[in-house]
Design an enzyme around this catalytic site. Structure first.
Site, mmCIF file in Angstrom:
data_model
loop_
_atom_site.group_PDB
_atom_site.id
_atom_site.type_symbol
_atom_site.label_atom_id
_atom_site.label_comp_id
_atom_site.label_asym_id
_atom_site.label_seq_id
_atom_site.Cartn_x
_atom_site.Cartn_y
_atom_site.Cartn_z
ATOM 1 N N LYS A 35 0.845 -1.209 0.000
ATOM 2 C CA LYS A 35 0.000 0.000 0.000
ATOM 3 C C LYS A 35 0.878 1.256 0.000
ATOM 4 C CE LYS A 35 -0.477 -0.588 4.976
ATOM 5 N NZ LYS A 35 -1.261 -1.274 6.011
ATOM 6 N N TYR A 252 15.188 29.919 9.464
ATOM 7 C CA TYR A 252 14.012 30.681 9.889
ATOM 8 C C TYR A 252 13.909 30.745 11.411
ATOM 9 C CZ TYR A 252 12.135 30.740 5.155
ATOM 10 O OH TYR A 252 11.946 30.964 3.833
HETATM 11 C C1 LIG Z 1 -0.434 -2.336 6.522
HETATM 12 C C2 LIG Z 1 -0.953 -3.645 6.899
HETATM 13 C C3 LIG Z 1 -0.083 -4.710 7.174
HETATM 14 C C4 LIG Z 1 1.419 -4.551 7.239
HETATM 15 O O1 LIG Z 1 1.765 -3.976 8.469
HETATM 16 P P1 LIG Z 1 3.293 -3.680 8.867
HETATM 17 O O2 LIG Z 1 3.228 -3.182 10.247
HETATM 18 O O3 LIG Z 1 3.759 -2.616 7.921
HETATM 19 O O4 LIG Z 1 4.018 -4.945 8.690
HETATM 20 C C5 LIG Z 1 -0.633 -5.955 7.416
HETATM 21 N N1 LIG Z 1 -1.975 -6.125 7.419
HETATM 22 C C6 LIG Z 1 -2.837 -5.123 7.171
HETATM 23 C C7 LIG Z 1 -4.291 -5.386 7.204
HETATM 24 C C8 LIG Z 1 -2.357 -3.858 6.912
HETATM 25 O O5 LIG Z 1 -3.225 -2.863 6.684
#
Ligand SMILES: *Cc1c(COP(=O)(O)O)cnc(C)c1O
Length: 356
Positions: A35, A252
């Site tokens: 993702k 800044y």
């Molecule tokens: C993002 C996600 C993962 C992976 O999680 P990590 O902590 O990045 O390993 C696994 N399962 C679901 C449902 C997720 O949304």
């Protein structure tokens, strides 16, 4: 001349990290979680590196279609399922597996024209209280889905709220085991933290995310000791060097004031590139291969760094914001966030290169 800032993505590091996840949870099917454009690393790199995964998992339908266009033929799982009925049609067209966490999604499946059978992952709410069903609804929907012509298989899924803590999964795992008792279907539970810390939660399928990108899911265990390799290096150069006298300020708000004469380097990288604006003076950075730190406020396009420990540094010297020399987790900790957020925030204007 182009701006010297570049994100270097290591396909071999991504590959190494997936192999490690598979070794730790040997014999399980592995969904590589991609993702947010593979946590900022790019879908092309993910496809190249994760060919050994059993499938890819994400939440964005447009990017799932993109994965198919890029030639990914193995399973794709949508971790939040359909957001509207048209997503079910999209899933049917592109053969995407769907998570089901809400009754509306079950109706959309029931109403769709099933031109093929889809793999469904039914989500149990094991205490995170974001998505998923309680035990009674979970069992009822399991029976309903299993009888629907559109469902090829129904796997049993949950997501842990506290897998990064020592005793974090026990209550969730007990609730899950009770809810799914006697039900057919693969058990899909483990994120990176559960893969690395809770063998009892490996189930039949694992869903590694952050570990694939070489960042630690734990606050108190670093990526190197876990055997992970950083997959993203954010590299730049010094574009200016300033001599400050005692009492001179930099950046800044004149937020940093030199206590004695010192050299300061100006790096081409700022918050518009995804570097965290909240990174305080003292955030680690590497200049010409030596560790030093930032000074003053992060601005849109620039960061100032202390060159006291790097006398040879000059305009054009290499700078690493994060990567092999300074871990992304150290920078994240200094800025009060986590590696996940820094990776995902890499800005579109940053040039991306693949390295082995
Ligand atoms: C993002 C996600 C993962 C992976 O999680 P990590 O902590 O990045 O390993 C696994 N399962 C679901 C449902 C997720 O949304």
């Amino acid at each position: 001349m182009s701006r010297p800032l570049v994100a270097r993505i290591s396909v071999s590091a991504l590959h190494h990290n997936l192999a490690l996840a598979r070794r730790v949870a040997a014999g399980r099917r592995a969904w590589a979680v991609v993702k947010a454009r593979a946590y900022g690393h790019g879908l092309e790199h993910a496809i190249a590196a994760f060919a050994d995964a059993d499938g890819l998992a994400l939440v964005e339908f447009d990017l799932a279609v993109r994965l198919r266009e890029l030639g990914w033929r193995k399973p794709i799982m949508m971790l939040e399922g359909a957001f509207e009925p048209a997503d079910v049609a999209c899933a049917l067209e592109h053969d995407l597996s769907l998570t089901v966490h809400d009754a509306s999604q079950v109706s959309w499946l029931a109403e769709a024209q099933p031109r093929r059978r889809l793999a469904i992952a039914l989500k149990f709410n094991s205490g995170m209280n974001r998505l998923g069903f309680g035990a009674a609804a979970f069992r009822a929907f399991h029976a309903q889905l299993a009888a629907m012509p559109i469902c090829g298989s129904v796997s049993l899924m949950t997501h842990f709220a506290n897998a990064d803590l020592d005793d974090g999964v026990a209550p969730a795992l007990d609730a899950f085991d009770t809810a799914v008792q006697g039900l057919a279907g693969a058990r899909s539970l483990a994120n990176s933290a559960a893969i690395l810390a809770h063998p009892r939660a490996h189930g039949d399928e694992i869903r590694p995310g952050i570990m694939l990108y070489g960042s630690s899911p734990f606050a108190h265990r670093n990526a190197r000791e876990l055997g992970l390799r950083p997959a993203m290096a954010l590299d730049s150069r010094l574009i200016a060097v300033q001599m400050l006298d005692a009492g001179d300020a930099v950046g800044y708000g004149s937020a940093y004031v030199a206590r004695a004469p010192m050299r300061v380097g100006i790096v081409a990288c700022g918050y518009a590139d995804g570097y965290p604006r909240h990174a305080p003076t003292g955030t680690p950075v590497s200049v010409a291969g030596r560790r030093t730190c930032t000074v003053g406020r992060v601005s849109m396009d620039m960061i100032a760094v202390d060159l006291t420990a790097v006398p040879e540094a000059q305009v054009g010297s290499d700078v690493q914001l994060w990567g092999e020399e300074v871990s992304i987790d150290e920078v994240a900790t200094a800025a009060g966030t986590i590696g996940y957020e820094l990776m995902c925030a890499l800005a579109p204007r940053v040039r991306v290169e693949s390295v082995r």
